[in-house]
Design an enzyme around this catalytic site. Structure first.
Site, PDB file in Angstrom:
ATOM      1  N   SER A 179      -4.936   2.792   3.967  1.00 36.58           N
ATOM      2  CA  SER A 179      -5.072   2.164   2.653  1.00 36.58           C
ATOM      3  C   SER A 179      -5.153   0.635   2.820  1.00 36.58           C
ATOM      4  CB  SER A 179      -3.872   2.561   1.784  1.00 36.58           C
ATOM      5  OG  SER A 179      -3.943   1.967   0.522  1.00 36.58           O
ATOM      6  N   LYS A 211       0.797  -1.231   0.000  1.00 38.73           N
ATOM      7  CA  LYS A 211       0.000   0.000   0.000  1.00 38.73           C
ATOM      8  C   LYS A 211       0.832   1.285   0.000  1.00 38.73           C
ATOM      9  CE  LYS A 211      -3.402  -0.928  -0.617  1.00 38.73           C
ATOM     10  NZ  LYS A 211      -3.811  -1.590  -1.912  1.00 38.73           N
ATOM     11  N   SER A 212       2.065   1.173  -0.505  1.00 44.20           N
ATOM     12  CA  SER A 212       2.952   2.341  -0.517  1.00 44.20           C
ATOM     13  C   SER A 212       3.058   3.003  -1.881  1.00 44.20           C
ATOM     14  CB  SER A 212       4.347   1.918  -0.047  1.00 44.20           C
ATOM     15  OG  SER A 212       4.266   1.353   1.231  1.00 44.20           O
ATOM     16  N   GLY A 213       2.377   2.449  -2.895  1.00 47.55           N
ATOM     17  CA  GLY A 213       2.441   3.049  -4.228  1.00 47.55           C
ATOM     18  C   GLY A 213       3.077   2.130  -5.267  1.00 47.55           C
ATOM     19  N   THR A 214       3.092   0.856  -4.972  1.00 46.55           N
ATOM     20  CA  THR A 214       3.703  -0.135  -5.879  1.00 46.55           C
ATOM     21  C   THR A 214       3.155  -0.032  -7.300  1.00 46.55           C
ATOM     22  OG1 THR A 214       3.304  -1.573  -3.960  1.00 46.55           O
ATOM     23  CG2 THR A 214       4.406  -2.572  -5.874  1.00 46.55           C
ATOM     24  N   HIS A 224       6.989  -7.267  -2.075  1.00 46.07           N
ATOM     25  CA  HIS A 224       6.731  -6.638  -0.774  1.00 46.07           C
ATOM     26  C   HIS A 224       7.567  -7.330   0.309  1.00 46.07           C
ATOM     27  CE1 HIS A 224       3.344  -4.468  -2.363  1.00 46.07           C
ATOM     28  NE2 HIS A 224       2.519  -5.480  -2.415  1.00 46.07           N
ATOM     29  N   TRP A 238       1.503   2.236  -8.785  1.00 42.09           N
ATOM     30  CA  TRP A 238       1.796   3.546  -9.410  1.00 42.09           C
ATOM     31  C   TRP A 238       3.194   3.506 -10.029  1.00 42.09           C
ATOM     32  CZ3 TRP A 238       1.901   8.770  -6.204  1.00 42.09           C
ATOM     33  CH2 TRP A 238       1.937   9.836  -7.094  1.00 42.09           C
TER      34      TRP A 238
END
Ligand code: PPS
Length: 285
Positions: free
Chosen positions: A129, A44-47, A99, A49
């Site tokens: 998130s 949920k850190s922007g992978t 992850h 994207w």
């Protein structure tokens, strides 16, 4: 639907799509090659994207690839059953996501020259998130409330374990030449500069028009419409509908969710667990 986790080396993982055998083999035998690009994140850190950005950089802004192949096939997850198989079959420079915490990562990374991008995000936003994600996912234990998920998150009893351990482990790699440390927050604040930094790190030269296309087509609004990137295509057996990975796409959503008491409790644990890092390293502090 399941009400449990798959436990590997004392850490919880989703039950569906993961196996003890692949997690074990990935750590000890998977060969990361010098020409690979590896994207590492705590969930949920922007992978997704970053996957979109990297694919668009790779294709010089051309959208064919991102519009015809799902994210998880373009940049397979090393530790999932499906991703592991895909990567082992793939020739040439590969793009891959993971992850995994530092100590469970394929050992071959540490002697390879592969380019590694680690993207981090304000852990309170990661928590919020993650709450929405794991409430909809049918892959492992589902939280019944944000209060409950808050407790799980603080104790590291969530898929992939503790955020604090994850970041502490990976931060030890941040000075290496082949590692780029990015944050979700800097991507939000100034995506053009962040994309330029990524291009420089990867040794990719893009024309101004190509860069414009990367910027436009990796934006939240465009990604949300792309069914190859928004998780619309994930089978209903895995996620409750309607589910989109592109949920809100903002920084600071935690302020709309956490109580003052929760935020204070969070900060106390954060200060204990994150002591010793230099000032300015984390943009959310
Ligand atoms: S996962 O499931 O761990 O792979 O999720 P991950 O992709 O790491 O993180 C999902 C969050 O990233 C947000 N997102 C974006 N933000 C801004 N711009 C773009 N283009 C973008 N794409 C994805 C997504 O909305 C999730 O954050 P939240 O806060 O839930 O909206």
């Amino acid at each position: 639907m399941t009400d449990d986790y798959l436990w590997f080396e004392g850490l919880p993982f989703p039950v569906i799509g993961y196996s003890y055998e692949v997690l074990k083999e990935a750590g000890s035998q998977f060969v990361i090659k010098d020409e690979d690009t590896v994207l590492v994140t705590y969930p949920k850190s922007g992978t997704n994207w970053l996957v979109e950005i990297l694919c668009l950089i790779h294709s010089h802004g051309d959208t064919k690839w991102i519009q015809s192949v799902p994210t998880w096939e373009r940049s397979p997850w090393i530790e999932t059953d499906e991703g592991y198989k895909l990567l082992n079959e793939r020739e040439g420079p590969r793009l891959m996501s993971s992850h995994l915490p530092f100590h469970l990562f394929p050992k071959s990374l540490f002697t390879s020259k592969a380019k590694v991008i680690y993207i981090m995000r304000n852990p309170k936003d990661v928590l919020v998130s993650g709450y929405y994600h794991w409430t909809m996912a049918k892959l492992c234990k589902q939280p019944e409330s944000l209060e409950q998920y808050f407790q799980w998150f603080m104790q590291g009893n969530v898929s992939y374990g503790s955020w604090f351990e994850h970041i502490r482990g990976w931060m030890s790699m941040r000075h290496r030449e082949n590692v780029l440390l990015l944050s979700y927050e800097e991507l939000q604040k100034d995506p053009r500069s962040a994309i330029e930094r990524i291009c420089q790190f990867l040794g990719k030269k893009l024309t101004p028009e190509e860069l414009d296309s990367v910027l436009k087509n990796s934006s939240f609004q465009v990604m949300k419409q792309n069914k190859m990137s928004n998780f619309e295509m994930v089978p209903e057996a895995l996620f409750t509908r309607p589910f989109l990975i592109t949920r809100k796409g903002i920084s600071g959503d935690w302020k709309n969710h956490l109580t003052v008491a929760q935020a204070e409790a969070f900060d106390k644990v954060y200060q204990e667990k994150m002591a010793g890092f230099p000032k300015g390293l984390f943009p959310w502090e």
